[in-house]
Motif scaffolding. Structure first.
Motif, PDB file in Angstrom:
ATOM      1  N   MET A 119       6.486  -2.774   0.641  1.00  0.00           N
ATOM      2  CA  MET A 119       6.978  -1.389   0.622  1.00  0.00           C
ATOM      3  C   MET A 119       7.052  -0.848   2.045  1.00  0.00           C
ATOM      4  O   MET A 119       6.169  -1.114   2.861  1.00  0.00           O
ATOM      5  N   TRP A 167       6.399   2.239   3.473  1.00  0.00           N
ATOM      6  CA  TRP A 167       5.818   3.533   3.118  1.00  0.00           C
ATOM      7  C   TRP A 167       6.343   4.680   3.974  1.00  0.00           C
ATOM      8  O   TRP A 167       6.681   5.739   3.425  1.00  0.00           O
ATOM      9  N   THR A 176       9.702   5.571   2.600  1.00  0.00           N
ATOM     10  CA  THR A 176       9.603   6.136   1.246  1.00  0.00           C
ATOM     11  C   THR A 176       9.138   7.596   1.314  1.00  0.00           C
ATOM     12  O   THR A 176       9.702   8.473   0.647  1.00  0.00           O
ATOM     13  N   ASP A 215      12.647   7.414  -4.409  1.00  0.00           N
ATOM     14  CA  ASP A 215      13.409   6.217  -4.056  1.00  0.00           C
ATOM     15  C   ASP A 215      12.472   5.271  -3.301  1.00  0.00           C
ATOM     16  O   ASP A 215      12.131   5.509  -2.148  1.00  0.00           O
ATOM     17  N   TRP A 216      12.038   4.219  -4.004  1.00  0.00           N
ATOM     18  CA  TRP A 216      11.081   3.291  -3.380  1.00  0.00           C
ATOM     19  C   TRP A 216      11.808   2.427  -2.369  1.00  0.00           C
ATOM     20  O   TRP A 216      12.671   1.644  -2.733  1.00  0.00           O
ATOM     21  N   GLN A 217      11.446   2.582  -1.125  1.00  0.00           N
ATOM     22  CA  GLN A 217      12.116   1.819  -0.056  1.00  0.00           C
ATOM     23  C   GLN A 217      11.300   0.574   0.277  1.00  0.00           C
ATOM     24  O   GLN A 217      10.078   0.639   0.347  1.00  0.00           O
ATOM     25  N   ARG A 218      11.995  -0.504   0.469  1.00  0.00           N
ATOM     26  CA  ARG A 218      11.310  -1.733   0.869  1.00  0.00           C
ATOM     27  C   ARG A 218      11.652  -2.074   2.321  1.00  0.00           C
ATOM     28  O   ARG A 218      12.718  -1.699   2.822  1.00  0.00           O
TER      29      ARG A 218
END
Lengths: 362, 286
Positions: A164, A166, A169, A182-185
């Motif tokens: 992730m 963080w 995000t 919206d989970w950002q990687r």
């Protein structure tokens, strides 16, 4: 020489330096002039010391600057041009070019500025081959890079990683408060290919060196991370000289500076100790050599396996492999071959294209 | 007049323990007077980093140091947003009207060394150490700072330096730097020092060192540098050796004693075997 006189000639000096491979522009001329305008100098040496700091950008330029400065500012008597020299010879050759072998044409002060000359007795020419089909080579090289960076059987990695991101995000969450998170990687860093070519420039490689240099020059213009090291008795980083060279142009350096024998083990040890940063899992390590080593075999046995552990692929390009009935017998080559990903016969354009074709088909 | 300025720089550096020659002093003088970054290249251990530290000390300026390494990026070198603090601020304002832009202010910005150097007054000496260890992308990011002494932060705009810092970049040449970076800098090639200068350095660093012993150490080190070692000894190695031998000098310096101390100057197994093969007698002539 008065400072005003030096100022008048500074612009010409910048032009003179450009001819000798310095990448200096208007800003360097302005700085050089401001230095001269700012102080009274007792002699030219004081100016040369300051201008060297401004004009030189590499160790090679740093070393040659004194000679160039002296050649430009300290020439006693008239500075001959070719036509003038012909006149001095009694009009004998007016309109004709004088042979480069004529000793009269070689100014002693300019001698260190000359690159390798076949007439000077050096064994290997470090000039780029002028007659290669660079357009075709470019296409085939691109295919080779594609295959090297994504070997068949290894699935391409997705652009986003497992972890992730963080900060991103949270940042996105703050900006779009109230909406679905919206989970950002973490984005994967693109696997940018890095190629390191170690080219053996000892006497036995003489016919093949111009081709490999031409190929290497082409690769510097293809947007990948590329380093070229020349090896004989000594090792030298020729990447910068290569970038500034051109096919049919001056040789990259004097091959005499690298000595006459072949010490591959020393070259591997030197690369490992001095240029370790260039070798990682993205690196394709190419060795262009016939393997005849006169150095310490223990160094090959000690250092070569270390490269095999850290780089993505090792390709040994051996010109002799194209000879019929050739069996590798050189001790250094036998010690290194178990750690090579490929041992291929490459020595000219045809054999390079042939290798890439087999690489694609494999 | 110009020569006296150089002498002033030499004296100034000498006061803080750095033995400079005219070329080094001229490079610093030009970097300061022309307001240009100075790229210092040379073998390891010849005093490139110490030059920046001495410059800062001699001029009474703070030193901001950025050590480069592979993977260094703008969030570690330039700036980053303080996300936990932003979250806390957002939570605290949960029941009131919350403006997103309020958490993108200087209060929530973490200044890293490059931005710190631009916003310090008086301007510091900014040392970007071993720049070749960083990636090419980082080099590209440096161009704006070295050329214009400014940084663009999308949320805040362009931040210009309050006063231009004196920038020193060092490189051991383990990778070739881009032409664009070189063009923005003045250049100094710092090579191994001359005999006289190395003697002076040793005597400054190890005041108790006997003159005859210093001469022998310098001669041996110069001999070693000519042996094509994988890691030729720099000045820092010769200082280490001088310190060690100075402590042992009360008794006779036997071959065995010298062998113990070779670790100060020879750093790899291959180099050690080269020294053993050539023989200690060739290195240390009595």
């Amino acid at each position: 020489m008065a400072a005003s006189s030096v100022m008048q000639r500074a612009t010409g000096f910048t032009q003179f330096l450009r001819i000798h491979g310095f990448s200096c522009g208007v800003s360097e001329t302005r700085m050089a002039l401001s230095v001269v305008a700012g102080g009274r100098f007792s002699d030219l040496e004081a100016i040369a010391m300051r201008w060297r700091i401004i004009y030189a950008k590499t160790p090679q330029q740093w070393a040659h600057f004194g000679t160039l400065f002296a050649a430009y500012f300290k020439v006693e008597g008239p500075r001959f041009r070719q036509t003038e020299r012909l006149d001095l010879e009694g009009g004998e050759g007016r309109g004709h070019r004088v042979s480069a072998k004529n000793p009269l044409m070689v100014q002693p002060s300019a001698r260190p500025l000359l690159a390798y000359s076949p007439d000077a007795g050096s064994p290997v020419s470090l000039a780029l081959a002028p007659d290669l089909d660079y357009g075709s080579l470019k296409q085939w090289s691109r295919r080779a890079f594609r295959r090297w960076s994504h070997p068949r059987g290894i699935r391409r990695m997705p652009s986003s990683g497992r972890h992730m991101d963080w900060p991103k995000t949270i940042s996105s969450g703050i900006r779009h408060a109230g909406e679905v998170v919206d989970w950002q990687r973490v984005r994967r860093r693109p696997q940018k290919l890095r190629i390191v070519l170690l080219l053996d420039v000892s006497g036995s490689m003489r016919p093949h060196v111009p081709f490999f240099l031409g190929l290497a020059w082409l690769w510097t213009r293809m947007g990948l991370r590329f380093s070229l090291f020349l090896s004989s008795s000594d090792v030298a980083d020729a990447t910068t000289a290569l970038k500034r060279g051109r096919p049919g142009g001056k040789p990259l350096m004097e091959s005499r500076a690298l000595g006459g024998g072949t010490r591959l083990g020393h070259a591997f040890a030197w690369l490992w100790n001095q240029r370790r940063v260039a070798f990682d899992h993205r690196t394709i390590f190419l060795v262009a050599s016939d393997g005849f080593d006169q150095g310490d075999l223990r160094l090959v046995m000690d250092y070569f396996p270390r490269f095999a552990q850290v780089v993505g692929r090792i390709v040994w390009m051996n010109p002799l492999l194209l000879e019929t009935d050739y069996v590798p017998k050189a001790q250094a080559l036998l010690a290194a071959l178990p750690y090579c990903t490929e041992h291929v016969g490459v020595r000219d354009q045809v054999s390079w294209v042939s290798y890439v074709k087999t690489l694609i088909m494999a | 007049m110009a020569e006296s300025l150089i002498d002033e720089w030499i004296a100034r550096l000498d006061q803080v323990g750095y033995v400079a020659d005219t070329q080094v002093a001229a490079a610093l003088h030009l970097a300061v007077s022309l307001d240009r970054p100075l790229l210092v290249e040379g073998p390891a251990g010849v005093g490139k980093t110490l030059l920046a530290q001495s410059l800062a000390t001699s001029c009474g300026r703070p030193l901001v140091r950025l050590q480069c390494y592979e993977g260094l990026d703008s969030t570690k070198a330039l700036y980053d947003w303080n996300y936990p603090k932003q979250l806390l601020a957002a939570r605290a304002a949960a029941h009131t009207e919350f403006d997103t832009h309020s958490v993108y202010t200087w209060e929530f910005l973490l200044e890293r060394p490059l931005l710190q150097a631009l916003r310090m007054d008086p301007a510091p000496v900014l040392l970007i150490d071993e720049v070749e260890r960083a990636d090419e992308e980082f080099e590209a990011m440096l161009l704006e700072i070295l050329g214009e002494f400014q940084v663009s932060i999308p949320e805040l705009g362009t931040v210009e330096a309050l006063a231009h810092p004196w920038v020193i970049l060092t490189s051991n040449r383990s990778r070739d730097l881009s032409d664009a970076l070189r063009r923005r800098c003045l250049y100094l090639w710092l090579d191994y020092p001359s005999v006289d200068r190395e003697m002076a350095i040793l005597q400054r660093a190890v005041p108790d060192l006997e003159s005859s012993l210093a001469q022998q150490i310098v001669a041996a080190i110069r001999e070693l540098r000519g042996w094509n070692l994988l890691k030729p000894p720099g000045v820092s190695e010769s200082i280490d050796w001088a310190r060690t031998l100075s402590q042992l000098a009360a008794g006779p310096l036997t071959d065995e004693t010298l062998n113990w101390t070779l670790g100060c100057v020879v750093k790899t197994r291959e180099d050690l075997s080269t020294v053993e093969r050539n023989g200690l007698a060739l290195l240390w002539r009595r």
